[in-house]
Design a protein around this motif. Structure first.
Motif, short mmCIF file in Angstrom:
data_model
loop_
_atom_site.label_atom_id
_atom_site.label_comp_id
_atom_site.label_asym_id
_atom_site.label_seq_id
_atom_site.Cartn_x
_atom_site.Cartn_y
_atom_site.Cartn_z
N GLU A 93 0.97 -1.16 0.01
CA GLU A 93 -0.01 0.11 0.08
C GLU A 93 0.77 1.10 -0.10
N GLN A 94 1.65 1.22 0.83
CA GLN A 94 2.59 2.60 0.91
C GLN A 94 3.48 2.56 -0.40
N ASP A 112 -0.85 5.98 -4.13
CA ASP A 112 -1.04 6.86 -3.34
C ASP A 112 -0.35 6.54 -1.70
N GLY A 113 -0.44 5.53 -1.49
CA GLY A 113 0.35 5.04 -0.02
C GLY A 113 -0.01 6.10 0.95
N THR A 114 -1.27 6.14 1.52
CA THR A 114 -1.82 7.10 2.16
C THR A 114 -2.19 6.43 3.76
N ALA A 115 -2.16 5.10 3.81
CA ALA A 115 -2.72 4.39 5.18
C ALA A 115 -1.70 4.56 6.12
N SER A 116 -2.04 4.88 7.17
CA SER A 116 -1.23 4.80 8.52
C SER A 116 -1.10 3.42 9.29
N ARG A 173 -0.68 -0.60 -8.82
CA ARG A 173 -1.65 -1.05 -7.58
C ARG A 173 -1.47 -2.66 -7.25
N ASP A 194 -8.93 1.32 -3.42
CA ASP A 194 -8.94 2.64 -2.70
C ASP A 194 -9.44 2.72 -0.98
N LYS A 252 -7.97 -0.24 5.08
CA LYS A 252 -7.19 1.13 5.24
C LYS A 252 -8.00 1.80 6.63
#
Length: 121
Positions: free
Chosen positions: A14-15, A19-23, A83, A102, A120
């Motif tokens: 995911e990172q 866009d790799g936005t999940a913490s 992706r 997404d 996410k």
């Protein structure tokens, strides 16, 4: 492949994806509170080639990385194609593939013949 390894592979994919936005990611399909964050499992993402002796054939089309835990000599090969991703866990001798969506990361573990979904946060 261990659940913690699946979760960290999904987190890294995911990172590295568009866009790799999940913490963090949560395994909600199995109603388990597994969260993946960098270093939680001892595994650390490294730039390819982290292991020159790795016998796994790597794709020239992908963004190739290695995930390693030097303390346990655990090594996971990860290739990301936008992706989509795939790879090989040397610790469990297991191939895997998946997709970053997404709202979640879906991973198919060939040794378990099953899909795993990490949502996410």
């Amino acid at each position: 492949m261990k659940r913690e390894t699946q979760a960290y592979v999904a987190y890294c994919a995911e990172q590295l994806a568009a866009d790799g936005t999940a913490s963090s990611l949560r395994d909600k399909d199995r109603q388990e509170a597994i969260q993946a964050r960098a270093g939680d499992s001892g595994l650390v993402l490294k730039n390819y080639p982290a292991r020159k002796e790795c016998p796994t054939a790597r794709s020239h089309d992908g963004n190739n990385h290695c995930i390693v835990d030097n303390a346990k000599d655990h090594h996971v090969c990860l290739s990301v194609y936008g992706r989509l991703f795939d790879g090989y866990d040397h610790g469990s001798s297991s191939h895997f593939s998946g997709m970053v969506n997404d709202d979640a990361v879906e991973l198919y573990d060939f040794s378990k013949s099953d899909f795993f979904r990490f949502e996410k946060d």
